[in-house]
Design a protein around this motif. Structure first.
Motif, PDB file in Angstrom:
ATOM      1  N   THR A 184       0.860  -1.217   0.107  1.00  0.00           N
ATOM      2  CA  THR A 184      -0.001  -0.025  -0.103  1.00  0.00           C
ATOM      3  C   THR A 184       0.701   1.245  -0.026  1.00  0.00           C
ATOM      4  O   THR A 184       1.996   1.119   0.303  1.00  0.00           O
ATOM      5  CB  THR A 184      -0.868   0.205   1.271  1.00  0.00           C
ATOM      6  N   ALA A 235       1.145   3.699   1.996  1.00  0.00           N
ATOM      7  CA  ALA A 235       1.545   3.964   3.540  1.00  0.00           C
ATOM      8  C   ALA A 235       2.429   2.958   3.858  1.00  0.00           C
ATOM      9  O   ALA A 235       3.673   3.395   4.773  1.00  0.00           O
ATOM     10  CB  ALA A 235       0.313   3.679   4.367  1.00  0.00           C
ATOM     11  N   GLU A 236       2.371   1.850   3.341  1.00  0.00           N
ATOM     12  CA  GLU A 236       3.689   0.922   3.665  1.00  0.00           C
ATOM     13  C   GLU A 236       4.889   1.231   2.877  1.00  0.00           C
ATOM     14  O   GLU A 236       6.034   1.030   3.461  1.00  0.00           O
ATOM     15  CB  GLU A 236       3.155  -0.637   3.073  1.00  0.00           C
ATOM     16  N   ASP A 264       5.815   4.123   2.113  1.00  0.00           N
ATOM     17  CA  ASP A 264       6.068   5.508   2.686  1.00  0.00           C
ATOM     18  C   ASP A 264       6.974   5.015   4.059  1.00  0.00           C
ATOM     19  O   ASP A 264       7.746   5.593   4.121  1.00  0.00           O
ATOM     20  CB  ASP A 264       5.383   6.526   2.681  1.00  0.00           C
ATOM     21  N   GLU A 288       3.943  10.436  -0.195  1.00  0.00           N
ATOM     22  CA  GLU A 288       3.616  11.613   0.216  1.00  0.00           C
ATOM     23  C   GLU A 288       4.485  12.730  -0.286  1.00  0.00           C
ATOM     24  O   GLU A 288       3.940  13.729  -0.284  1.00  0.00           O
ATOM     25  CB  GLU A 288       4.015  11.433   1.795  1.00  0.00           C
ATOM     26  N   TRP A 304      -2.466  10.510  -3.050  1.00  0.00           N
ATOM     27  CA  TRP A 304      -2.247   9.261  -2.607  1.00  0.00           C
ATOM     28  C   TRP A 304      -3.115   9.212  -1.234  1.00  0.00           C
ATOM     29  O   TRP A 304      -3.146   7.927  -0.553  1.00  0.00           O
ATOM     30  CB  TRP A 304      -0.979   8.827  -2.445  1.00  0.00           C
ATOM     31  N   TYR A 305      -3.077  10.283  -0.614  1.00  0.00           N
ATOM     32  CA  TYR A 305      -3.464  10.181   1.034  1.00  0.00           C
ATOM     33  C   TYR A 305      -4.722  11.174   0.820  1.00  0.00           C
ATOM     34  O   TYR A 305      -5.033  12.002  -0.203  1.00  0.00           O
ATOM     35  CB  TYR A 305      -2.733  10.734   1.808  1.00  0.00           C
ATOM     36  N   LYS A 359      -2.601  14.633   6.914  1.00  0.00           N
ATOM     37  CA  LYS A 359      -2.675  13.517   5.922  1.00  0.00           C
ATOM     38  C   LYS A 359      -3.158  12.379   6.724  1.00  0.00           C
ATOM     39  O   LYS A 359      -3.083  11.978   8.003  1.00  0.00           O
ATOM     40  CB  LYS A 359      -1.068  13.138   5.921  1.00  0.00           C
ATOM     41  N   VAL A 379      -4.724   7.995   5.630  1.00  0.00           N
ATOM     42  CA  VAL A 379      -4.871   6.876   4.721  1.00  0.00           C
ATOM     43  C   VAL A 379      -6.369   7.012   4.224  1.00  0.00           C
ATOM     44  O   VAL A 379      -7.180   6.774   4.888  1.00  0.00           O
ATOM     45  CB  VAL A 379      -4.497   5.622   5.425  1.00  0.00           C
ATOM     46  N   ASP A 380      -6.415   6.748   2.767  1.00  0.00           N
ATOM     47  CA  ASP A 380      -7.570   7.014   2.265  1.00  0.00           C
ATOM     48  C   ASP A 380      -8.062   5.473   1.727  1.00  0.00           C
ATOM     49  O   ASP A 380      -7.280   4.897   0.937  1.00  0.00           O
ATOM     50  CB  ASP A 380      -7.608   7.878   1.018  1.00  0.00           C
ATOM     51  N   GLU A 430      -6.566   2.726  -1.529  1.00  0.00           N
ATOM     52  CA  GLU A 430      -6.147   1.346  -1.160  1.00  0.00           C
ATOM     53  C   GLU A 430      -7.143   0.437  -2.107  1.00  0.00           C
ATOM     54  O   GLU A 430      -6.875  -0.690  -2.622  1.00  0.00           O
ATOM     55  CB  GLU A 430      -6.165   0.891   0.334  1.00  0.00           C
TER      56      GLU A 430
END
Length: 686
Positions: free
Chosen positions: A489, A491-492, A494, A508, A556-557, A564, A566-567, A571
């Motif tokens: 994902t 977030a993972e 980043d 980000e 992305w977010y 910020k 997570v959206d 995903e």
């Protein structure tokens, strides 16, 4: 001689004299020890210690760090100075940093000019003070002030140092003030090492550790320095100094310190290559075409260096926007205390925005900073060459486009050089100087001279798509997108890269710059993209939905009130794209993500060096650290590769080659260096 001695009546004058910065090497340590002996033998009443040239002493000679320490050792020398029956007075001008500041701590009294610089920057080189800094400083200024100074490595002016008690007096002529100091004042001065430590609560140490973790992510030296400061509260000076010295010697041989020394010396060696055998044109007047974020930043960087700037735009509305942009940068600097009102007025007086290209007549340099479109750039340069004198150097700030194609539209293509600034241009230190096939040595030398004037770090680059930095960035993003569609994902990914040491991960960062910029670049490459190369369209779908990043509140977010988050919709889109591509998603650990992305960048960088786009591996280190956020404490991308080992890097790339032979084909440079058993930094074109 590294240390000179003279006597005038009952006063001994000792001068540190090891130009250009009075680095404290073995000869200086021995000279100081000899001066202590001489002062005591001759029975002088005081010793006034100063530095020759531009400063007091800018720290230890870091070139000695790669070799076993040679006596006399600085802690022993400073203990002799502090315990001597003859009081020493430090008369400080210019830098007194690291070991230089530790010498001052060992003196009985300290006098500095108001504009002196005093600090303990050792953590910036991956070590801790090694001659009493962590043990004496809290005895002089208190623990909370020491916690602010040593783990951050920041320096104070002489005036600010007087405010916290780091120096005893501020004077325009410190030597004269030291000579005039009353005997009673000097007699009453207590040696720093004999003073008690002002204790701080545990919360102060916890706060310092959090600050170090945030501002110097991944580095060990600041945390070790905090531990040593804590130790100073609980043990006698001698014991604390023993532990401090052991810590210093241990750290200076570690990977972090070696990497930081590498980037430190590489930065100081960044200059015009000897192969460019010309002097550049001195730039006192410049034109900038384009008043957007980049163009106004370039204009402001020039204004800060005292250069008069004419900014050219297309119409009255654009001129007004450009004027507002530059005015805003001046106002921000004024608000932050970086300039005063007189400085602001001087910058305003040197700046003009207009639609009249005729105003650029006679400028020394004209820099184009307009939209990344070849037709637009050709039109701009046609107008510039008509308006400017024949001796004006012309420069393009293009990030990706072919400098040779841009130059082809000029009557004299040798006038053109690439000057790739990084946003924000008035802050970022890096300047890629791009050599086109026709670029004259004079045009290139003008670029290097400008970099020096602007106090930027210049790196010579050849012509290819993205030059050095953006070519690596493109491969980094491609590898990240592949991870995304295969199971990770945003977030993972980043989190893995911030864990590696980046301030932010690729997604980000893209939200911050705008997804539309990367999207436009992908569209530019559509016609030449290898159809056999895997293409991930997730970013395209986000742009199609109007998710352009932080500026639109979603990329992305998701950004709610600027924060910020997570959206889940992103995903879900990623999973949908994996299904469209027939990919069975799998989990990736943070270590595996970072491993793949770093290998992708190293392999691409090796190709850049092999192709002659970069001149040296160290140049790539400068670009990745100063332009793209590669962790400084790893020394830069190629330094990191050398520390891992070229053979190990090659093995890693070959393992991934089995997944995708096209994308992961090992670069010829990696293969050659591994076969010869040499580091990337040692490779030269045969």
């Amino acid at each position: 001689m590294a240390v000179t001695w003279r006597r005038d009546g009952m006063v001994g004058f000792v001068e540190l004299d090891s130009p250009p910065v009075n680095a404290i090497g073995q000869a200086m340590r021995q000279g100081l020890l000899d001066a202590v002996d001489r002062a005591e033998a001759e029975g002088v009443s005081r010793v006034i210690l100063s530095g020759a040239g531009r400063g007091f002493a800018a720290g230890a000679d870091a070139k000695e760090f790669d070799f076993p320490p040679e006596p006399p050792h600085l802690p022993d020398v400073l203990n002799r100075i502090e315990s001597s029956a003859v009081p020493w007075i430090a008369a400080i001008h210019g830098p007194a940093l690291g070991g230089g500041a530790e010498i001052a701590l060992a003196c009985r009294y300290r006098i500095a000019r108001a504009d002196a610089q005093i600090g303990f920057p050792e953590v910036i080189l991956g070590v801790v003070p090694g001659a009493g800094g962590t043990q004496r400083l809290p005895r002089l200024v208190g623990m909370e002030q020491a916690l602010d100074l040593i783990p951050s490595g920041k320096a104070l002016s002489g005036q600010a140092a007087r405010g916290i008690g780091l120096v005893d007096m501020v004077a325009d002529d410190p030597q004269a003030a030291a000579l005039a100091l009353g005997d009673d004042v000097l007699a009453a001065a207590v040696p720093v090492g004999a003073r008690d430590v002002t204790r701080a609560e545990a919360a102060a140490f916890d706060a310092a550790r959090r600050t170090a973790g945030r501002k110097m992510r991944g580095q060990g030296a600041p945390l070790r320095a905090i531990d040593l400061l804590a130790l100073a509260q609980d043990v006698p000076l001698a014991q604390g100094m023993t532990v401090e010295r052991e810590t210093f010697l241990s750290l200076r041989q570690g990977a972090e310190a070696r990497a930081l020394r590498h980037i430190f010396f590489t930065e100081r060696g960044a200059r015009q290559p000897k192969s460019i055998a010309a002097s550049g044109r001195a730039v006192t007047r410049a034109a900038v075409v384009g008043g957007g974020t980049m163009g106004s930043g370039i204009a402001y960087a020039l204004l800060n260096a005292g250069i008069a700037v004419t900014l050219l735009e297309t119409d009255a509305a654009a001129v007004a926007r450009a004027q507002a942009n530059v005015d805003g940068l001046i106002a921000t600097s004024l608000k932050r205390g970086l300039i005063d009102e007189a400085g602001a007025e001087a910058r305003r007086a040197r700046f003009a925005a207009t639609t009249d290209y005729g105003a650029a007549q006679g400028v020394d340099l004209a820099i184009e900073a307009v939209f990344e479109d070849m037709g637009v750039k050709h039109a701009v340069f046609a107008r510039l060459q008509a308006a400017c004198g024949p001796d004006t150097v012309l420069a393009t700030n293009t990030s990706y486009l072919d400098v040779n194609q841009i130059a082809a539209g000029l009557d004299d293509p040798s006038r053109l050089v690439g000057l790739h600034f990084f946003a924000p241009a008035h802050i970022m230190k890096l300047l890629e100087i791009v050599r086109g096939d026709a670029s004259s040595d004079e045009a290139l030398a003008t670029g290097f001279g400008l970099a020096k004037t602007l106090r930027k770090i210049p790196v010579l680059a050849g012509v290819c798509d993205g030059f050095i930095g953006n070519r690596i960035l493109a491969r980094y993003r491609e590898a990240a997108d592949t991870l995304l569609i295969d199971g990770a994902t945003p977030a993972e990914v980043d989190a893995a890269m911030t864990g590696f040491g980046y301030a932010m991960g690729p997604y980000e960062a893209q939200d911050l710059s705008g997804l539309d910029i990367a999207h436009a670049n992908r569209r530019r490459q559509d016609a030449t993209r290898d159809p056999n190369r895997r293409y991930v369209a997730i970013g395209d779908r986000l742009v199609a939905e109007g998710r352009l990043g932080k500026k639109t509140g979603a990329g992305w977010y998701r950004y709610d009130d600027g924060r910020k988050a997570v959206d889940p919709a992103v995903e879900a889109l990623v999973r949908d794209e994996s299904a469209r591509a027939g990919v069975t998603r799998r989990a990736f650990s943070a270590e595996e993500i970072a491993h793949r992305l770093v290998l992708a960048m190293i392999n691409e960088a090796a190709g850049i060096l092999w192709d002659g786009i970069a001149q040296t591996a160290s140049d790539i280190d400068l670009v990745t650290v100063h332009g793209y956020g590669f962790p400084r404490w790893r020394g830069g991308l190629m330094c990191h590769a050398d520390q891992v080992g070229v053979a190990q890097v090659l093995d890693g790339v070959r393992a991934l080659e089995r997944e995708d032979p096209l994308v992961w084909r090992p670069g010829d440079l990696l293969v050659e260096c591994a076969a010869r058993g040499i580091a990337l930094r040692d490779w030269t074109r045969g």
